[in-house]
Design a protein around this motif. Structure first.
Motif, PDB file in Angstrom:
ATOM      1  N   THR A 139       0.844  -1.207   0.000  1.00 33.39           N
ATOM      2  CA  THR A 139       0.000   0.000   0.000  1.00 33.39           C
ATOM      3  C   THR A 139       0.876   1.253   0.000  1.00 33.39           C
ATOM      4  OG1 THR A 139      -0.179  -0.311   2.369  1.00 33.39           O
ATOM      5  CG2 THR A 139      -2.087  -0.968   1.043  1.00 33.39           C
ATOM      6  N   ASP A 140       2.116   1.088   0.483  1.00 30.15           N
ATOM      7  CA  ASP A 140       3.050   2.216   0.479  1.00 30.15           C
ATOM      8  C   ASP A 140       3.746   2.268  -0.881  1.00 30.15           C
ATOM      9  OD1 ASP A 140       4.978   4.093   0.800  1.00 30.15           O
ATOM     10  OD2 ASP A 140       5.980   3.145   2.519  1.00 30.15           O
ATOM     11  N   THR A 141       3.180   3.056  -1.779  1.00 29.97           N
ATOM     12  CA  THR A 141       3.714   3.080  -3.147  1.00 29.97           C
ATOM     13  C   THR A 141       5.022   3.873  -3.252  1.00 29.97           C
ATOM     14  OG1 THR A 141       2.296   4.948  -3.682  1.00 29.97           O
ATOM     15  CG2 THR A 141       1.465   2.765  -4.253  1.00 29.97           C
ATOM     16  N   SER A 142       5.447   4.489  -2.127  1.00 28.09           N
ATOM     17  CA  SER A 142       6.737   5.191  -2.162  1.00 28.09           C
ATOM     18  C   SER A 142       7.890   4.191  -2.138  1.00 28.09           C
ATOM     19  CB  SER A 142       6.863   6.147  -0.979  1.00 28.09           C
ATOM     20  OG  SER A 142       7.162   5.432   0.210  1.00 28.09           O
ATOM     21  N   LEU A 143       7.545   2.896  -1.965  1.00 25.62           N
ATOM     22  CA  LEU A 143       8.608   1.880  -1.886  1.00 25.62           C
ATOM     23  C   LEU A 143       9.181   1.536  -3.258  1.00 25.62           C
ATOM     24  CD1 LEU A 143       7.057  -0.513   0.811  1.00 25.62           C
ATOM     25  CD2 LEU A 143       8.877   1.182   1.113  1.00 25.62           C
ATOM     26  N   TYR A 144       8.512   1.980  -4.309  1.00 31.74           N
ATOM     27  CA  TYR A 144       9.059   1.761  -5.652  1.00 31.74           C
ATOM     28  C   TYR A 144       8.817   3.009  -6.498  1.00 31.74           C
ATOM     29  CZ  TYR A 144       4.180   0.511  -6.520  1.00 31.74           C
ATOM     30  OH  TYR A 144       2.810   0.537  -6.595  1.00 31.74           O
ATOM     31  N   VAL A 145       9.670   3.162  -7.505  1.00 33.44           N
ATOM     32  CA  VAL A 145       9.606   4.365  -8.343  1.00 33.44           C
ATOM     33  C   VAL A 145       8.458   4.293  -9.339  1.00 33.44           C
ATOM     34  CG1 VAL A 145      10.881   5.808  -9.971  1.00 33.44           C
ATOM     35  CG2 VAL A 145      12.110   4.552  -8.215  1.00 33.44           C
ATOM     36  N   THR A 146       8.383   3.155 -10.010  1.00 32.91           N
ATOM     37  CA  THR A 146       7.363   2.987 -11.051  1.00 32.91           C
ATOM     38  C   THR A 146       7.110   1.503 -11.285  1.00 32.91           C
ATOM     39  OG1 THR A 146       6.741   3.577 -13.337  1.00 32.91           O
ATOM     40  CG2 THR A 146       9.041   3.043 -12.971  1.00 32.91           C
ATOM     41  N   PHE A 147       6.017   1.228 -11.960  1.00 30.98           N
ATOM     42  CA  PHE A 147       5.694  -0.148 -12.357  1.00 30.98           C
ATOM     43  C   PHE A 147       5.430  -0.132 -13.848  1.00 30.98           C
ATOM     44  CE2 PHE A 147       1.851  -3.187 -12.658  1.00 30.98           C
ATOM     45  CZ  PHE A 147       2.632  -4.188 -13.213  1.00 30.98           C
ATOM     46  N   ILE A 148       6.257  -0.871 -14.596  1.00 36.19           N
ATOM     47  CA  ILE A 148       6.094  -0.962 -16.045  1.00 36.19           C
ATOM     48  C   ILE A 148       5.644  -2.375 -16.406  1.00 36.19           C
ATOM     49  CG2 ILE A 148       8.626  -1.266 -16.213  1.00 36.19           C
ATOM     50  CD1 ILE A 148       8.453  -0.439 -19.091  1.00 36.19           C
ATOM     51  N   GLY A 149       4.545  -2.473 -17.120  1.00 40.35           N
ATOM     52  CA  GLY A 149       4.065  -3.799 -17.519  1.00 40.35           C
ATOM     53  C   GLY A 149       2.626  -3.762 -17.991  1.00 40.35           C
ATOM     54  N   SER A 150       2.084  -4.960 -18.233  1.00 34.06           N
ATOM     55  CA  SER A 150       0.742  -5.113 -18.803  1.00 34.06           C
ATOM     56  C   SER A 150      -0.339  -4.947 -17.744  1.00 34.06           C
ATOM     57  CB  SER A 150       0.607  -6.524 -19.378  1.00 34.06           C
ATOM     58  OG  SER A 150       1.700  -6.831 -20.194  1.00 34.06           O
ATOM     59  N   ASP A 151      -1.575  -4.785 -18.220  1.00 34.07           N
ATOM     60  CA  ASP A 151      -2.740  -4.841 -17.332  1.00 34.07           C
ATOM     61  C   ASP A 151      -3.311  -6.251 -17.483  1.00 34.07           C
ATOM     62  OD1 ASP A 151      -5.287  -4.785 -16.211  1.00 34.07           O
ATOM     63  OD2 ASP A 151      -5.490  -2.635 -16.572  1.00 34.07           O
ATOM     64  N   PHE A 152      -3.046  -7.100 -16.500  1.00 30.23           N
ATOM     65  CA  PHE A 152      -3.441  -8.512 -16.610  1.00 30.23           C
ATOM     66  C   PHE A 152      -4.955  -8.705 -16.499  1.00 30.23           C
ATOM     67  CE2 PHE A 152       0.931  -9.068 -14.560  1.00 30.23           C
ATOM     68  CZ  PHE A 152       1.561  -9.337 -15.765  1.00 30.23           C
ATOM     69  N   ILE A 153      -5.621  -7.794 -15.805  1.00 33.60           N
ATOM     70  CA  ILE A 153      -7.092  -7.906 -15.725  1.00 33.60           C
ATOM     71  C   ILE A 153      -7.694  -7.679 -17.112  1.00 33.60           C
ATOM     72  CG2 ILE A 153      -9.202  -6.826 -14.807  1.00 33.60           C
ATOM     73  CD1 ILE A 153      -7.952  -6.652 -12.144  1.00 33.60           C
ATOM     74  N   VAL A 154      -7.163  -6.676 -17.796  1.00 34.96           N
ATOM     75  CA  VAL A 154      -7.640  -6.392 -19.160  1.00 34.96           C
ATOM     76  C   VAL A 154      -7.366  -7.600 -20.074  1.00 34.96           C
ATOM     77  CG1 VAL A 154      -7.202  -4.945 -21.199  1.00 34.96           C
ATOM     78  CG2 VAL A 154      -7.524  -3.888 -18.979  1.00 34.96           C
ATOM     79  N   GLU A 155      -6.217  -8.231 -19.891  1.00 36.02           N
ATOM     80  CA  GLU A 155      -5.926  -9.431 -20.709  1.00 36.02           C
ATOM     81  C   GLU A 155      -7.000 -10.506 -20.499  1.00 36.02           C
ATOM     82  OE1 GLU A 155      -1.044  -8.968 -20.813  1.00 36.02           O
ATOM     83  OE2 GLU A 155      -1.946 -10.492 -19.534  1.00 36.02           O
ATOM     84  N   GLY A 156      -7.373 -10.730 -19.242  1.00 34.44           N
ATOM     85  CA  GLY A 156      -8.430 -11.715 -18.939  1.00 34.44           C
ATOM     86  C   GLY A 156      -9.754 -11.312 -19.565  1.00 34.44           C
ATOM     87  N   GLN A 157     -10.052 -10.009 -19.517  1.00 32.63           N
ATOM     88  CA  GLN A 157     -11.306  -9.513 -20.126  1.00 32.63           C
ATOM     89  C   GLN A 157     -11.290  -9.730 -21.638  1.00 32.63           C
ATOM     90  OE1 GLN A 157     -11.132  -5.445 -18.855  1.00 32.63           O
ATOM     91  NE2 GLN A 157     -12.232  -5.840 -16.934  1.00 32.63           N
ATOM     92  N   ARG A 158     -10.122  -9.469 -22.235  1.00 29.48           N
ATOM     93  CA  ARG A 158     -10.025  -9.635 -23.700  1.00 29.48           C
ATOM     94  C   ARG A 158     -10.250 -11.095 -24.092  1.00 29.48           C
ATOM     95  NH1 ARG A 158      -4.856  -5.582 -24.486  1.00 29.48           N
ATOM     96  NH2 ARG A 158      -6.104  -3.697 -24.559  1.00 29.48           N
ATOM     97  N   ALA A 159      -9.718 -11.998 -23.282  1.00 25.67           N
ATOM     98  CA  ALA A 159      -9.909 -13.430 -23.545  1.00 25.67           C
ATOM     99  C   ALA A 159     -11.404 -13.758 -23.489  1.00 25.67           C
ATOM    100  CB  ALA A 159      -9.131 -14.251 -22.513  1.00 25.67           C
TER     101      ALA A 159
END
Ligand code: AHR
Length: 330
Positions: free
Chosen positions: A134-154
């Motif tokens: 929940t503390d998003t200051s622990l990382y700078v950024t997150f680069i990658g796919s939206d896996f929920i959207v992938e499931g929806q597309r399927a």
């Protein structure tokens, strides 16, 4: 005088110039132990493992891009075990690398080691998979796919296939590794999208651990206990490809007797679509290396970075597969 890149990062972050919110709270005064004085940025990358064709392509992309960008890469393979990944990250902290990046095996349990990196003033970039911190200051950024959207597309593809029909559709699901973000999210995205239509029933769902061997093993068991399977939804290509073998060994035609929906888009899956054995592939792009290296360079200079960088992806059906196959990069 040699000035530590992490020191620059810490000062810039504290001044609010890095929008990631990661402000180094360690001493931030040590010189770059890992990089030395040759001017090279040192990146510690903790990879999940080598479980799939997707992962192999992802590793190659990171290694090739680091080389091309002149970044020194410290690379480790966690063999799908969180404890190995934590150990590797702690090693990078001890080495005082400039930046740490990793693709988390599972999405829980990262706060302690991320806090250690933050205390040491080392920025962390998440690639491919997210963490539930929940503390998003622990990382700078997150680069990658939206896996929920992938499931929806399927699910969208499947719903279209049965549009206007009223029959019951029996689905079996091969899930990814337990606790991994793509397994959780692809299940949710797909499940939520079919939930409104009572004709669609997931009659069996089990992990195939993102591997061909396990995909085949679990599909064999599904076929033995369920004589009437209409659709296989596999959370990645390797499991789908393993399942194809199981379906053929059971005397059925993959892609015809059992429709197959897969995720990733590796060349072997495109070939299987050309051969009529997979019906649709939802793309998940592993070629994150070039963007990651750009981010590493930016973060060490203290430049502004978006908190979430989304990968652009498509959906491919059998009729598009032959034309797309020659240009597939992975
Ligand atoms: O996190 C991405 C997933 O991990 C890929 O879909 C799968 O093939 C890999 O192992």
């Amino acid at each position: 005088m040699h000035v530590s890149r992490r020191k620059i990062f810490a000062v810039v972050a504290a001044a609010g110039l890095v929008t990631s919110g990661l402000a180094a709270c360690g001493d931030g005064t040590k010189d770059d132990a890992a990089g030395g004085d040759d001017g090279k940025i040192v990146l510690g990358f903790a990879q999940v493992g080598a479980e799939s064709g997707w992962r192999t392509a992802n590793t190659k992309s990171i290694q090739d891009s680091a080389k091309a960008a002149g970044i020194e890469l410290q690379f480790s393979d966690a063999q799908q075990k969180q404890e190995n990944q934590i150990k590797a990250i702690r090693g990078y902290i001890q080495q005082k690398v400039d930046v740490i990046a990793f693709s988390p095996v599972v999405n829980t349990g990262w706060d302690p080691v991320l806090k250690e990196a933050k205390a040491a003033g080392i920025p962390v970039i998440l690639t491919d998979r997210a963490v539930d911190s929940t503390d998003t200051s622990l990382y700078v950024t997150f680069i990658g796919s939206d896996f929920i959207v992938e499931g929806q597309r399927a699910a969208d593809w499947l719903l279209k296939q049965y549009e206007g029909k009223n029959e019951q559709v029996n689905i079996v699901e091969l899930q990814g590794s337990p606790g991994a973000a793509p397994a959780i999210d692809r299940k949710k995205g797909f499940g939520d999208a079919i939930a409104a239509n009572p004709n669609f029933k997931i009659i069996a769902s089990q992990t195939g651990e993102f591997t061909r061997a396990k995909g085949k093993e679990v599909m064999t068991a599904f076929l033995q206990s369920n004589p009437d399977i209409d659709v296989l939804y596999a959370h990645n290509d390797d499991m789908a490809l393993g399942a194809i073998q199981a379906i053929e060994e059971a005397g059925k035609k993959p892609g015809v007797d059992i429709k197959i929906i897969s995720i990733d888009g590796v060349k072997d899956a495109f070939q299987a679509m050309v051969d009529g054995k997979i019906n649709v592939v939802v793309e998940c792009n592993p070629l994150l290396g070039p963007q990651l290296m750009e981010l590493v360079q930016k973060v060490t200079k203290g430049e502004t970075i978006e908190k979430r960088i989304l990968t652009e992806e498509g959906v491919f059906t059998q009729d598009q597969a032959a034309a797309a196959l020659p240009t597939r990069e992975y």
